[in-house]
Design an enzyme around this catalytic site. Structure first.
Site, PDB file in Angstrom:
ATOM      1  N   LYS A  70      20.417  60.345 -48.585  1.00 34.52           N
ATOM      2  CA  LYS A  70      20.366  59.847 -49.963  1.00 34.52           C
ATOM      3  C   LYS A  70      20.035  58.358 -50.027  1.00 34.52           C
ATOM      4  O   LYS A  70      19.177  57.944 -50.816  1.00 34.52           O
ATOM      5  CB  LYS A  70      21.698  60.143 -50.655  1.00 34.52           C
ATOM      6  CG  LYS A  70      21.843  59.595 -52.068  1.00 34.52           C
ATOM      7  CD  LYS A  70      22.992  60.242 -52.794  1.00 34.52           C
ATOM      8  CE  LYS A  70      24.258  60.238 -52.010  1.00 34.52           C
ATOM      9  NZ  LYS A  70      24.761  58.871 -51.697  1.00 34.52           N
ATOM     10  N   THR A  72      18.636  56.547 -47.664  1.00 35.14           N
ATOM     11  CA  THR A  72      17.279  56.395 -47.143  1.00 35.14           C
ATOM     12  C   THR A  72      16.256  56.714 -48.227  1.00 35.14           C
ATOM     13  O   THR A  72      15.262  55.990 -48.397  1.00 35.14           O
ATOM     14  CB  THR A  72      17.085  57.320 -45.927  1.00 35.14           C
ATOM     15  OG1 THR A  72      18.029  56.974 -44.920  1.00 35.14           O
ATOM     16  CG2 THR A  72      15.678  57.213 -45.369  1.00 35.14           C
ATOM     17  N   ARG A  93      25.489  50.119 -52.476  1.00 32.22           N
ATOM     18  CA  ARG A  93      26.812  49.700 -52.025  1.00 32.22           C
ATOM     19  C   ARG A  93      26.730  49.074 -50.636  1.00 32.22           C
ATOM     20  O   ARG A  93      25.814  49.338 -49.876  1.00 32.22           O
ATOM     21  CB  ARG A  93      27.759  50.906 -51.968  1.00 32.22           C
ATOM     22  CG  ARG A  93      28.100  51.500 -53.323  1.00 32.22           C
ATOM     23  CD  ARG A  93      28.876  52.781 -53.168  1.00 32.22           C
ATOM     24  NE  ARG A  93      28.090  53.780 -52.452  1.00 32.22           N
ATOM     25  CZ  ARG A  93      28.610  54.836 -51.833  1.00 32.22           C
ATOM     26  NH1 ARG A  93      29.907  55.028 -51.823  1.00 32.22           N
ATOM     27  NH2 ARG A  93      27.821  55.694 -51.214  1.00 32.22           N
ATOM     28  N   LYS A 104      29.627  57.150 -38.757  1.00 33.03           N
ATOM     29  CA  LYS A 104      28.266  56.913 -39.225  1.00 33.03           C
ATOM     30  C   LYS A 104      27.456  55.996 -38.314  1.00 33.03           C
ATOM     31  O   LYS A 104      26.266  56.198 -38.107  1.00 33.03           O
ATOM     32  CB  LYS A 104      28.272  56.342 -40.651  1.00 33.03           C
ATOM     33  CG  LYS A 104      28.896  57.276 -41.675  1.00 33.03           C
ATOM     34  CD  LYS A 104      28.723  56.767 -43.089  1.00 33.03           C
ATOM     35  CE  LYS A 104      27.359  57.091 -43.632  1.00 33.03           C
ATOM     36  NZ  LYS A 104      27.279  56.927 -45.093  1.00 33.03           N
ATOM     37  N   ALA A 272      33.158  57.544 -52.737  1.00 29.23           N
ATOM     38  CA  ALA A 272      33.062  58.413 -53.909  1.00 29.23           C
ATOM     39  C   ALA A 272      34.025  59.591 -53.852  1.00 29.23           C
ATOM     40  O   ALA A 272      34.275  60.228 -54.870  1.00 29.23           O
ATOM     41  CB  ALA A 272      31.641  58.935 -54.074  1.00 29.23           C
ATOM     42  N   PHE A 300      28.046  60.340 -52.007  1.00 27.72           N
ATOM     43  CA  PHE A 300      28.247  61.767 -51.757  1.00 27.72           C
ATOM     44  C   PHE A 300      27.460  62.621 -52.760  1.00 27.72           C
ATOM     45  O   PHE A 300      26.430  62.215 -53.252  1.00 27.72           O
ATOM     46  CB  PHE A 300      29.730  62.118 -51.740  1.00 27.72           C
ATOM     47  CG  PHE A 300      30.450  61.573 -50.539  1.00 27.72           C
ATOM     48  CD1 PHE A 300      29.927  61.739 -49.268  1.00 27.72           C
ATOM     49  CD2 PHE A 300      31.644  60.879 -50.670  1.00 27.72           C
ATOM     50  CE1 PHE A 300      30.585  61.244 -48.144  1.00 27.72           C
ATOM     51  CE2 PHE A 300      32.306  60.380 -49.555  1.00 27.72           C
ATOM     52  CZ  PHE A 300      31.778  60.563 -48.290  1.00 27.72           C
ATOM     53  N   PHE A 381      11.897  67.303 -42.998  1.00 25.83           N
ATOM     54  CA  PHE A 381      12.035  67.237 -41.542  1.00 25.83           C
ATOM     55  C   PHE A 381      10.880  68.019 -40.914  1.00 25.83           C
ATOM     56  O   PHE A 381      10.352  68.960 -41.529  1.00 25.83           O
ATOM     57  CB  PHE A 381      13.378  67.827 -41.097  1.00 25.83           C
ATOM     58  CG  PHE A 381      14.541  66.906 -41.307  1.00 25.83           C
ATOM     59  CD1 PHE A 381      15.117  66.242 -40.233  1.00 25.83           C
ATOM     60  CD2 PHE A 381      15.057  66.685 -42.577  1.00 25.83           C
ATOM     61  CE1 PHE A 381      16.188  65.375 -40.419  1.00 25.83           C
ATOM     62  CE2 PHE A 381      16.134  65.834 -42.777  1.00 25.83           C
ATOM     63  CZ  PHE A 381      16.701  65.175 -41.694  1.00 25.83           C
ATOM     64  N   TRP A 409      11.649  58.319 -44.283  1.00 22.66           N
ATOM     65  CA  TRP A 409      12.279  57.967 -43.016  1.00 22.66           C
ATOM     66  C   TRP A 409      11.205  57.657 -41.971  1.00 22.66           C
ATOM     67  O   TRP A 409      11.320  56.683 -41.222  1.00 22.66           O
ATOM     68  CB  TRP A 409      13.174  59.109 -42.541  1.00 22.66           C
ATOM     69  CG  TRP A 409      13.942  58.784 -41.296  1.00 22.66           C
ATOM     70  CD1 TRP A 409      15.166  58.195 -41.195  1.00 22.66           C
ATOM     71  CD2 TRP A 409      13.512  59.014 -39.942  1.00 22.66           C
ATOM     72  NE1 TRP A 409      15.528  58.046 -39.878  1.00 22.66           N
ATOM     73  CE2 TRP A 409      14.530  58.533 -39.080  1.00 22.66           C
ATOM     74  CE3 TRP A 409      12.363  59.575 -39.372  1.00 22.66           C
ATOM     75  CZ2 TRP A 409      14.437  58.615 -37.695  1.00 22.66           C
ATOM     76  CZ3 TRP A 409      12.270  59.650 -37.994  1.00 22.66           C
ATOM     77  CH2 TRP A 409      13.299  59.173 -37.164  1.00 22.66           C
TER      78      TRP A 409
END
Length: 555
Positions: A70, A72, A93, A104, A272, A300, A381, A409
């Site tokens: 999200k 990205t 954020r 992460k 979130a 999220f 992908f 990406w």
């Protein structure tokens, strides 16, 4: 293949003064933190202006181990809009150190759609989170000191609700006993820590609109109750002035840039699932003031971040999005449909069909509950097949919603042109934005509305303890505040194992408390906790620094 941090470290960035200049921000309003990051004086928002950019919200399906991308996608969309000649800024954020060292390893986008300097943003950045933790813990210290010094406010140590905070995943600190060691060392009592991003101070900072508003919100924070069951506030402890002094600089949004030099305001970081999940009101307003299109994201899935962005942040700050992008991946939808994680690269139309209702649910909520124009971004992908992508297009076309493939990406803004063109079309469509429950609804009514209209539940059940707490909040005058529902991010339900679009479930509220400074009531559901723990092998195990000071291992 280069890692995210290697891509970021190889990038050539513009001096932050040049990034600010292109937005129309003067040097006198910048407080530089080195060459490539700066704070923008919050007082620029006091200057009259009738300019407001179109506001685009990026949200997603419920997260899965397969990943959705999200943030990205948000960054790549902004870069794509910039490539199309739009004056655009992104508002995000700040990452929390807890997940960075936990699961992460970094949260500043990925691949060729990142905000930089990646290492700084993921670690100490400009010190905002440290200031928030210091203000939080100053209040805790003043609270305990008041009890130690004769307890003039008649505080009941058994009814203290204020916890200390640290920006690290540390389950050992969830529940502690402190004040041990004799009379000189305080009053022994049960205590605990929240992660900094779950602190009410974080919410207050992100919702404040000025120093005066910040101080007023800080003063309203309820830290506990007297023996007569009356609330004790930070103002009663005379703490709000000193807390505001610690937060003064943190109130100013941080300006950085993407890999393609698109301006990015990165400020605030509430989770979130246990908080309201949005960057600061200040940052969003700055993006809208200086750009023509402001792209922001909420944490999220849409049932958490987008719901709280719309029902809490937009309500309080008088914001109205012009379009919503819902991010999904074929892999994540197949996971929702029951395909094992280690088989997600294999074509499986049956699993995709079974998981697709989760995406369709979020799209319908954004359109039918909130009245907003919506498109879907499929973060593509290499393993995605044409048959799988065609199935997604066909099902979403039945709802009148367009699908745009995103390859940001791998390709940066160039890979988001299709999505950017769809967003430009959407922002000019009519919007009929409304909240999922009206302002002034009771705690019970608001919770019931979110559960039924946003989650798809049959209703809400309050445990006996929660019923007593809600009744007490009504008695104290907090019964008509918006609700911030703390719920698992992995499911529309309060059970993380129920994937897809479950039916026939209820949401169980086990605890209710007021964040009076933030201006909402927090309802805790399921087994949600405000202090995460580290996984079996934390990301910290792979993070290092070389002899020349180069940080490695962030991903």
């Amino acid at each position: 293949m280069l890692s995210d941090i290697e891509i970021a470290q190889a990038a050539t960035t513009e001096p932050i003064f040049e990034v600010a200049k292109r937005l129309g921000i003067s040097e006198e309003d910048l407080v530089p933190y080195g060459r490539d990051k700066a704070k923008v004086d919050y007082r620029v928002l006091d200057k009259p202006s009738d300019h407001a950019a179109k506001l685009v919200l990026v949200t997603a399906i419920n997260p899965t181990p397969a990943g959705e991308g999200k943030t990205t996608t948000t960054i790549g969309l902004a870069d794509a809009l910039s490539r199309l000649g739009e004056n655009v800024a992104v508002a995000l954020r700040e990452p929390s150190l807890g997940p960075v060292f936990g699961i992460k390893g970094g949260a500043a986008g990925g691949g060729y759609a990142q905000v930089v300097p990646m290492e700084d943003i993921n670690l100490h950045f400009t010190g905002d989170f440290h200031a928030i933790g210091a203000a939080n813990n100053l209040l805790a210290a003043m609270l305990d000191n008041s009890i130690q010094q004769g307890n003039p406010l008649n505080i009941d140590p058994r009814r203290i609700t204020w916890k200390r905070a640290v920006d690290m995943n540390d389950r050992q600190l969830r529940n502690i006993i402190d004040g041990l060691g004799g009379v000189a060392n305080g009053v022994p009592r049960e205590d605990g820590f929240d992660i900094t991003v779950a602190s009410e101070i974080m919410a207050v900072l992100c919702l404040a609109t000025s120093i005066r508003d910040l101080k007023e919100r800080l003063g309203r924070i309820v830290v506990g109750y007297t023996y007569d069951r009356e609330p004790v506030t930070a103002a009663d402890l005379e703490a709000q002035g000193a807390m505001a002094a610690l937060l003064k600089d943190a109130l100013s949004p941080n300006l950085v840039q993407t890999l393609e030099s698109t301006p990015a305001f990165v400020h605030g970081g509430p989770f979130a699932n246990i908080a309201h999940g949005c960057n600061s009101v200040m940052a969003t307003r700055m993006a809208q003031r200086y750009a023509d299109i402001a792209v922001t994201e909420a944490g999220f899935g849409a049932d958490l971040g987008a719901e709280k962005f719309l029902d809490i942040k937009c309500r309080m700050a008088h914001l109205a999005p012009d379009a919503v992008v819902v991010v999904a991946t074929v892999r994540a939808l197949k996971y929702n449909g029951g395909q094992p994680k280690d088989a997600l690269t294999t074509e499986n139309l049956d699993a995709l069909s079974a998981g697709l209702p989760n995406l369709l649910h979020h799209v319908r909520v954004m359109r039918e509950v909130y009245g907003l124009p919506v498109c879907v971004a499929i973060n593509r992908f290499p393993s995605d097949t044409e048959a799988e992508l065609e199935l997604l297009r066909t099902e979403l076309e039945k709802l009148g919603v367009n699908v745009a493939l995103s390859e940001v990406w791998a390709k940066g803004g160039k890979g988001g042109i299709e999505l950017a063109n769809e967003v430009l079309r959407l922002v000019d469509e009519p919007s009929h934005f409304d909240f999922s429950y009206p302002t002034g609804a009771s705690i019970e009514e608001a919770a019931e509305s979110v559960a039924k209209r946003v989650y798809g539940a049959d209703g809400v059940e309050f445990t006996p303890q929660a019923k007593r707490q809600v009744a007490e909040l009504h008695r104290l005058g907090f019964g008509e505040l918006p609700v911030c529902i703390a719920k698992t991010q992995y499911s529309l339900t309060d059970d993380p194992s129920k994937l897809g679009e479950p039916k026939g479930f209820t949401i169980t509220v086990r605890e209710a408390k007021v964040d009076a400074g933030a201006g909402f009531v927090v309802l805790l559901t399921g087994s949600i906790m405000t202090m995460p723990g580290l996984p079996k092998r934390p990301a910290a195990c792979g993070i290092d620094v070389t002899d020349d000071g180069t940080i490695t291992g962030l991903f």
